[in-house]
Design a protein around this motif. Structure first.
Motif, PDB file in Angstrom:
ATOM      1  N   ALA A  68      -5.995  11.222   2.099  1.00  8.66           N
ATOM      2  CA  ALA A  68      -5.673   9.903   2.636  1.00  8.66           C
ATOM      3  C   ALA A  68      -6.806   9.397   3.540  1.00  8.66           C
ATOM      4  CB  ALA A  68      -4.344   9.971   3.395  1.00  8.66           C
ATOM      5  N   ARG A  69      -7.364  10.319   4.347  1.00  5.97           N
ATOM      6  CA  ARG A  69      -8.475   9.906   5.209  1.00  5.97           C
ATOM      7  C   ARG A  69      -9.702   9.512   4.386  1.00  5.97           C
ATOM      8  NH1 ARG A  69      -6.556  14.313   8.318  1.00  5.97           N
ATOM      9  NH2 ARG A  69      -8.137  15.676   7.406  1.00  5.97           N
ATOM     10  N   LEU A  70      -9.972  10.220   3.300  1.00  6.65           N
ATOM     11  CA  LEU A  70     -11.101   9.861   2.432  1.00  6.65           C
ATOM     12  C   LEU A  70     -10.902   8.482   1.798  1.00  6.65           C
ATOM     13  CD1 LEU A  70     -11.812  13.293   0.655  1.00  6.65           C
ATOM     14  CD2 LEU A  70     -13.162  12.178   2.436  1.00  6.65           C
ATOM     15  N   ARG A  71      -9.647   8.210   1.388  1.00  7.12           N
ATOM     16  CA  ARG A  71      -9.382   6.878   0.823  1.00  7.12           C
ATOM     17  C   ARG A  71      -9.587   5.797   1.881  1.00  7.12           C
ATOM     18  NH1 ARG A  71      -4.951   9.883  -1.272  1.00  7.12           N
ATOM     19  NH2 ARG A  71      -5.223  10.348  -3.504  1.00  7.12           N
ATOM     20  N   ASP A  72      -9.164   6.054   3.103  1.00  3.73           N
ATOM     21  CA  ASP A  72      -9.397   5.093   4.185  1.00  3.73           C
ATOM     22  C   ASP A  72     -10.896   4.887   4.425  1.00  3.73           C
ATOM     23  OD1 ASP A  72      -6.683   4.811   4.487  1.00  3.73           O
ATOM     24  OD2 ASP A  72      -6.549   6.273   6.134  1.00  3.73           O
ATOM     25  N   ASP A  73     -11.673   5.939   4.336  1.00  5.40           N
ATOM     26  CA  ASP A  73     -13.117   5.815   4.508  1.00  5.40           C
ATOM     27  C   ASP A  73     -13.746   4.963   3.400  1.00  5.40           C
ATOM     28  OD1 ASP A  73     -12.966   7.355   6.753  1.00  5.40           O
ATOM     29  OD2 ASP A  73     -13.523   9.241   5.754  1.00  5.40           O
ATOM     30  N   LEU A  74     -13.239   5.123   2.173  1.00  5.41           N
ATOM     31  CA  LEU A  74     -13.749   4.298   1.071  1.00  5.41           C
ATOM     32  C   LEU A  74     -13.454   2.820   1.294  1.00  5.41           C
ATOM     33  CD1 LEU A  74     -12.882   6.484  -2.072  1.00  5.41           C
ATOM     34  CD2 LEU A  74     -15.154   5.928  -1.179  1.00  5.41           C
ATOM     35  N   VAL A  75     -12.218   2.539   1.751  1.00  4.61           N
ATOM     36  CA  VAL A  75     -11.870   1.136   2.025  1.00  4.61           C
ATOM     37  C   VAL A  75     -12.725   0.576   3.158  1.00  4.61           C
ATOM     38  CG1 VAL A  75     -10.016  -0.389   2.797  1.00  4.61           C
ATOM     39  CG2 VAL A  75      -9.543   1.419   1.148  1.00  4.61           C
ATOM     40  N   ALA A  76     -12.928   1.343   4.226  1.00  2.93           N
ATOM     41  CA  ALA A  76     -13.754   0.883   5.341  1.00  2.93           C
ATOM     42  C   ALA A  76     -15.209   0.691   4.913  1.00  2.93           C
ATOM     43  CB  ALA A  76     -13.666   1.883   6.491  1.00  2.93           C
ATOM     44  N   LEU A  77     -15.691   1.569   4.025  1.00  8.03           N
ATOM     45  CA  LEU A  77     -17.063   1.441   3.540  1.00  8.03           C
ATOM     46  C   LEU A  77     -17.241   0.155   2.737  1.00  8.03           C
ATOM     47  CD1 LEU A  77     -19.862   2.695   3.222  1.00  8.03           C
ATOM     48  CD2 LEU A  77     -19.017   3.890   1.198  1.00  8.03           C
ATOM     49  N   ALA A  78     -16.272  -0.188   1.910  1.00 11.54           N
ATOM     50  CA  ALA A  78     -16.355  -1.432   1.142  1.00 11.54           C
ATOM     51  C   ALA A  78     -16.353  -2.650   2.066  1.00 11.54           C
ATOM     52  CB  ALA A  78     -15.193  -1.512   0.147  1.00 11.54           C
ATOM     53  N   GLY A  79     -15.494  -2.624   3.118  1.00 13.69           N
ATOM     54  CA  GLY A  79     -15.501  -3.736   4.066  1.00 13.69           C
ATOM     55  C   GLY A  79     -16.786  -3.828   4.852  1.00 13.69           C
ATOM     56  N   ALA A  80     -17.374  -2.683   5.215  1.00 12.43           N
ATOM     57  CA  ALA A  80     -18.640  -2.688   5.947  1.00 12.43           C
ATOM     58  C   ALA A  80     -19.765  -3.225   5.103  1.00 12.43           C
ATOM     59  CB  ALA A  80     -18.957  -1.263   6.423  1.00 12.43           C
TER      60      ALA A  80
ATOM     61  N   ALA B  66     -24.106   3.627  -1.525  1.00 12.32           N
ATOM     62  CA  ALA B  66     -23.717   4.176  -2.828  1.00 12.32           C
ATOM     63  C   ALA B  66     -23.675   5.694  -2.786  1.00 12.32           C
ATOM     64  CB  ALA B  66     -24.698   3.687  -3.900  1.00 12.32           C
ATOM     65  N   ALA B  67     -24.661   6.293  -2.124  1.00 11.86           N
ATOM     66  CA  ALA B  67     -24.648   7.760  -2.004  1.00 11.86           C
ATOM     67  C   ALA B  67     -23.452   8.224  -1.195  1.00 11.86           C
ATOM     68  CB  ALA B  67     -25.952   8.228  -1.353  1.00 11.86           C
ATOM     69  N   GLN B  68     -23.134   7.517  -0.104  1.00 14.42           N
ATOM     70  CA  GLN B  68     -21.969   7.885   0.706  1.00 14.42           C
ATOM     71  C   GLN B  68     -20.682   7.735  -0.088  1.00 14.42           C
ATOM     72  OE1 GLN B  68     -21.761   5.641   4.307  1.00 14.42           O
ATOM     73  NE2 GLN B  68     -19.981   6.753   5.135  1.00 14.42           N
ATOM     74  N   ARG B  69     -20.593   6.663  -0.856  1.00  9.43           N
ATOM     75  CA  ARG B  69     -19.391   6.454  -1.662  1.00  9.43           C
ATOM     76  C   ARG B  69     -19.251   7.533  -2.726  1.00  9.43           C
ATOM     77  NH1 ARG B  69     -16.088   2.117  -2.749  1.00  9.43           N
ATOM     78  NH2 ARG B  69     -15.073   2.139  -4.789  1.00  9.43           N
ATOM     79  N   GLN B  70     -20.396   7.901  -3.320  1.00  8.60           N
ATOM     80  CA  GLN B  70     -20.346   8.963  -4.331  1.00  8.60           C
ATOM     81  C   GLN B  70     -19.861  10.278  -3.731  1.00  8.60           C
ATOM     82  OE1 GLN B  70     -20.870   8.555  -7.565  1.00  8.60           O
ATOM     83  NE2 GLN B  70     -20.482  10.723  -8.012  1.00  8.60           N
TER      84      GLN B  70
END
Length: 346
Positions: free
Chosen positions: A168-180, A110-114
């Protein structure tokens, strides 16, 4: 003392099996009526598994065949109930152990996503495709010497393109974080569902966690049911069968009952035996009156049934009567013949 211990162990094992079966049935329904019905059914099945062999030990014919058919079915049903109990217990334990770990992981993610969302909110650039198209157009115009395609404008478009690519890279990181998050939750539950013993079996046998848990649950269920069945058989059926064997031996005819040694009885020390077995004059008189009345022949079986005494005491009483008959010329114990029973003859 040993029988009391056997009863106590049987009660403990049966109570444990009942609690497991009721708990397993209770978790399979929501309505109270369904829960009570399933709990009662599970209790009946467990009691049948534990008590049927002991209660049906003396049953013959079709009754024994019914026990032989019904008992394995009840055992299978009880195993299913116990396996469900073990699986639910282990799942609850795994969830309890995984809760703190999952909470810490959720807080970190959650902190990383924030942080990612905050960084993404600070970027005002347009999409990468839009900015890249405008930059290509501006560079072509600058090469052609057009006035609007100034170097400053091209530089601003390049900076905006870099920001758009970063967004775009930040959005990709958010998607990868949700999958992880979802993948880690599934892997953690599967890992925590296996205790150290299960993991050891998995390493030795190469089987999956589900197969190992199923085998262990089945073994524990069979052990509980067979142990309860054995204890109740030792507590109920074994003493009954021992008493039946003793009764059969006690009812077997002796040579004295068959008249083999009635004419020449072996000399015995009657006073000592009578003193040891407490033969009273009233008992002798009761037997003498019954024999004189011609009720039954004076066999040891008749004396046992008449006085409710042991075979040894009946033997002593008979020998006393024989000695008294030999000592008295008026009354004697006549040997049995084919047409008349033995009795006192006056």
């Amino acid at each position: 003392m040993s029988r009391a211990i056997t009863y106590a162990l049987a009660l403990v094992v049966t109570a444990t099996a009942l609690a497991m079966a009721v708990a397993s049935a209770w978790g399979r329904a929501d309505a109270w009526v369904d829960r009570l019905t399933l709990a009662a059914l599970s209790a009946c099945i467990v009691l049948a598994v534990h008590l049927l062999p002991a209660l049906g030990a003396g049953v013959k014919g079709w009754g024994r065949a019914a026990v032989v058919i019904v008992w394995p079915l009840c055992l299978l049903a009880a195993m299913v109930a116990h396996a469900g109990f073990f699986l639910n217990a282990w799942a609850a334990s795994a969830q309890a152990q995984a809760a703190p770990v999952q909470q810490r992981q959720a807080e970190a993610r959650a902190a990383q996503r924030q942080a990612l969302e905050t960084a993404l909110a600070g970027i005002r650039a347009r999409s990468v495709t839009t900015v890249a198209a405008q930059l290509a157009t501006a560079r072509a115009a600058a090469d052609q010497g057009q006035a609007w395609a100034t170097p400053a404008r091209v530089e601003r478009l390049q900076i905006e393109l870099a920001e758009a690519q970063r967004a775009a890279r930040l959005r990709d990181d958010l998607v990868a974080l949700a999958g992880a998050v979802s993948e880690a939750a599934g892997d953690g539950a599967a890992a925590l569902a296996s205790d150290p013993v299960t993991r050891s079996f998995m390493a030795v046998t190469g089987a999956s966690a589900a197969a190992v848990q199923l085998a262990v649950n089945g073994l524990l269920a069979v052990l509980v049911e067979v142990l309860g069945c054995l204890l109740w058989w030792l507590a109920l059926a074994a003493p009954r069968e021992a008493r039946a064997r003793i009764d059969r031996v006690a009812r077997m005819p002796t040579p004295a009952d068959n008249g083999a040694d009635q004419e020449n009885p072996a000399p015995v020390s009657v006073p000592d035996a009578a003193a040891d077995l407490d033969v009273t004059a009233s008992e002798l008189e009761q037997v003498r009156r019954s024999i004189t009345a011609g009720a039954r022949p004076p066999t040891e079986t008749f004396i046992r049934d008449l006085l409710r005494c042991s075979p040894e005491k009946a033997r002593v009483i008979r020998r006393q009567l024989q000695d008294a008959a030999r000592a008295s010329p008026e009354i004697h114990v006549a040997p049995a013949s084919a047409g008349a029973p033995m009795g006192f003859v006056g």
